[in-house]
Design a protein around this motif. Structure first.
Motif, PDB file in Angstrom:
ATOM      1  N   GLU A  36      62.794  -1.532  14.728  1.00 53.72           N
ATOM      2  CA  GLU A  36      64.089  -1.643  14.075  1.00 53.72           C
ATOM      3  C   GLU A  36      64.111  -0.646  12.932  1.00 53.72           C
ATOM      4  N   LEU A  37      65.092   0.245  12.976  1.00 58.30           N
ATOM      5  CA  LEU A  37      65.197   1.321  11.998  1.00 58.30           C
ATOM      6  C   LEU A  37      66.603   1.357  11.451  1.00 58.30           C
ATOM      7  N   ASP A  38      66.722   1.033  10.197  1.00 54.13           N
ATOM      8  CA  ASP A  38      68.021   1.074   9.519  1.00 54.13           C
ATOM      9  C   ASP A  38      69.044   0.181  10.221  1.00 54.13           C
ATOM     10  N   GLY A  39      68.584  -0.995  10.687  1.00 53.46           N
ATOM     11  CA  GLY A  39      69.468  -1.952  11.328  1.00 53.46           C
ATOM     12  C   GLY A  39      69.722  -1.690  12.798  1.00 53.46           C
ATOM     13  N   GLN A  40      69.116  -0.657  13.349  1.00 52.24           N
ATOM     14  CA  GLN A  40      69.293  -0.337  14.757  1.00 52.24           C
ATOM     15  C   GLN A  40      67.959  -0.455  15.480  1.00 52.24           C
ATOM     16  N   VAL A  41      68.015  -0.841  16.738  1.00 52.20           N
ATOM     17  CA  VAL A  41      66.811  -0.912  17.558  1.00 52.20           C
ATOM     18  C   VAL A  41      66.641   0.445  18.238  1.00 52.20           C
ATOM     19  N   VAL A  42      65.474   1.061  18.027  1.00 53.54           N
ATOM     20  CA  VAL A  42      65.191   2.369  18.614  1.00 53.54           C
ATOM     21  C   VAL A  42      63.900   2.303  19.415  1.00 53.54           C
ATOM     22  N   GLN A  43      63.811   3.132  20.439  1.00 54.63           N
ATOM     23  CA  GLN A  43      62.581   3.243  21.211  1.00 54.63           C
ATOM     24  C   GLN A  43      61.940   4.584  20.893  1.00 54.63           C
ATOM     25  N   VAL A  44      60.626   4.538  20.671  1.00 53.95           N
ATOM     26  CA  VAL A  44      59.887   5.715  20.250  1.00 53.95           C
ATOM     27  C   VAL A  44      58.659   5.857  21.144  1.00 53.95           C
ATOM     28  N   LEU A  45      58.306   7.100  21.482  1.00 54.59           N
ATOM     29  CA  LEU A  45      57.087   7.355  22.226  1.00 54.59           C
ATOM     30  C   LEU A  45      55.898   7.070  21.317  1.00 54.59           C
ATOM     31  N   ALA A  46      54.938   6.316  21.818  1.00 58.48           N
ATOM     32  CA  ALA A  46      53.774   5.929  21.017  1.00 58.48           C
ATOM     33  C   ALA A  46      52.489   6.244  21.760  1.00 58.48           C
ATOM     34  N   THR A  47      51.447   6.489  20.975  1.00 55.05           N
ATOM     35  CA  THR A  47      50.106   6.706  21.495  1.00 55.05           C
ATOM     36  C   THR A  47      49.181   5.689  20.853  1.00 55.05           C
ATOM     37  N   LEU A  48      48.405   5.009  21.658  1.00 59.19           N
ATOM     38  CA  LEU A  48      47.441   4.040  21.151  1.00 59.19           C
ATOM     39  C   LEU A  48      46.306   4.791  20.466  1.00 59.19           C
ATOM     40  N   ARG A  49      45.889   4.322  19.305  1.00 60.28           N
ATOM     41  CA  ARG A  49      44.844   5.042  18.570  1.00 60.28           C
ATOM     42  C   ARG A  49      43.536   5.035  19.375  1.00 60.28           C
ATOM     43  N   PRO A  50      42.736   6.075  19.206  1.00 61.65           N
ATOM     44  CA  PRO A  50      41.508   6.224  20.011  1.00 61.65           C
ATOM     45  C   PRO A  50      40.561   5.030  19.911  1.00 61.65           C
ATOM     46  N   GLU A  51      40.459   4.403  18.745  1.00 65.84           N
ATOM     47  CA  GLU A  51      39.554   3.267  18.572  1.00 65.84           C
ATOM     48  C   GLU A  51      39.904   2.119  19.521  1.00 65.84           C
ATOM     49  N   ASP A  52      41.191   1.902  19.746  1.00 68.76           N
ATOM     50  CA  ASP A  52      41.623   0.833  20.646  1.00 68.76           C
ATOM     51  C   ASP A  52      41.451   1.237  22.107  1.00 68.76           C
ATOM     52  N   ARG A  53      41.662   2.526  22.419  1.00 67.09           N
ATOM     53  CA  ARG A  53      41.477   2.991  23.799  1.00 67.09           C
ATOM     54  C   ARG A  53      40.027   2.859  24.227  1.00 67.09           C
ATOM     55  N   VAL A  54      39.086   3.145  23.323  1.00 72.07           N
ATOM     56  CA  VAL A  54      37.655   3.068  23.637  1.00 72.07           C
ATOM     57  C   VAL A  54      37.243   1.644  23.995  1.00 72.07           C
ATOM     58  N   THR A  55      37.857   0.666  23.343  1.00 72.47           N
ATOM     59  CA  THR A  55      37.507  -0.731  23.606  1.00 72.47           C
ATOM     60  C   THR A  55      38.118  -1.252  24.901  1.00 72.47           C
ATOM     61  N   GLY A  56      38.995  -0.466  25.531  1.00 73.76           N
ATOM     62  CA  GLY A  56      39.577  -0.867  26.810  1.00 73.76           C
ATOM     63  C   GLY A  56      40.796  -1.757  26.697  1.00 73.76           C
ATOM     64  N   VAL A  57      41.440  -1.770  25.549  1.00 70.96           N
ATOM     65  CA  VAL A  57      42.640  -2.591  25.368  1.00 70.96           C
ATOM     66  C   VAL A  57      43.736  -2.084  26.299  1.00 70.96           C
ATOM     67  N   ARG A  58      44.369  -3.014  27.023  1.00 68.34           N
ATOM     68  CA  ARG A  58      45.513  -2.679  27.882  1.00 68.34           C
ATOM     69  C   ARG A  58      46.772  -3.210  27.222  1.00 68.34           C
ATOM     70  N   ILE A  59      47.725  -2.344  27.014  1.00 66.61           N
ATOM     71  CA  ILE A  59      48.980  -2.728  26.374  1.00 66.61           C
ATOM     72  C   ILE A  59      50.004  -3.035  27.447  1.00 66.61           C
ATOM     73  N   ARG A  60      50.578  -4.219  27.351  1.00 65.79           N
ATOM     74  CA  ARG A  60      51.636  -4.649  28.269  1.00 65.79           C
ATOM     75  C   ARG A  60      52.949  -4.749  27.501  1.00 65.79           C
ATOM     76  N   ALA A  61      54.051  -4.699  28.205  1.00 65.22           N
ATOM     77  CA  ALA A  61      55.362  -4.833  27.569  1.00 65.22           C
ATOM     78  C   ALA A  61      55.421  -6.141  26.784  1.00 65.22           C
ATOM     79  N   GLY A  62      55.872  -6.056  25.552  1.00 63.96           N
ATOM     80  CA  GLY A  62      55.992  -7.226  24.699  1.00 63.96           C
ATOM     81  C   GLY A  62      54.836  -7.417  23.738  1.00 63.96           C
ATOM     82  N   ASP A  63      53.713  -6.717  23.939  1.00 61.43           N
ATOM     83  CA  ASP A  63      52.568  -6.858  23.040  1.00 61.43           C
ATOM     84  C   ASP A  63      52.921  -6.368  21.639  1.00 61.43           C
TER      85      ASP A  63
END
Length: 91
Positions: free
Chosen positions: A36-63
């Motif tokens: 939520e940005l300035d009262g509006q819902v926006v979608q942004v491209l995101a990258t999971l930080r390397p520390e979380d990728r190394v641990t094998g975390v899987r991101i699902r919609a809604g997490d």
């Protein structure tokens, strides 16, 4: 000036905010998040930080994720994993 409005917020103002994954992230740790940005819902491209990728975390919609870094020029951010969507089974 009676009709002046407050300045619009930028993506940088979301730093350290909690956001939700709009899509599942791919194997390289890329996906869309909803913020939520300035009262509006926006979608942004995101990258999971390397520390979380190394641990094998899987991101699902809604997490739940936290914005750790923002690249406002390219309209992207780096996120860290907080936890699964409420009510989702832990696998």
């Amino acid at each position: 000036m009676r009709f002046a409005s407050a300045p619009a917020l930028s993506l940088e103002s979301c730093l350290q905010d909690e956001v939700r994954a709009a899509t599942a992230f791919d194997a390289d740790g890329h996906g869309l998040v909803t913020a939520e940005l300035d009262g509006q819902v926006v979608q942004v491209l995101a990258t999971l930080r390397p520390e979380d990728r190394v641990t094998g975390v899987r991101i699902r919609a809604g997490d739940a994720l936290r914005i750790e870094d923002v690249d406002g020029r390219r309209n992207r951010c780096t996120v860290s994993y907080i936890g699964p969507k409420r009510g989702a089974p832990l696998l």
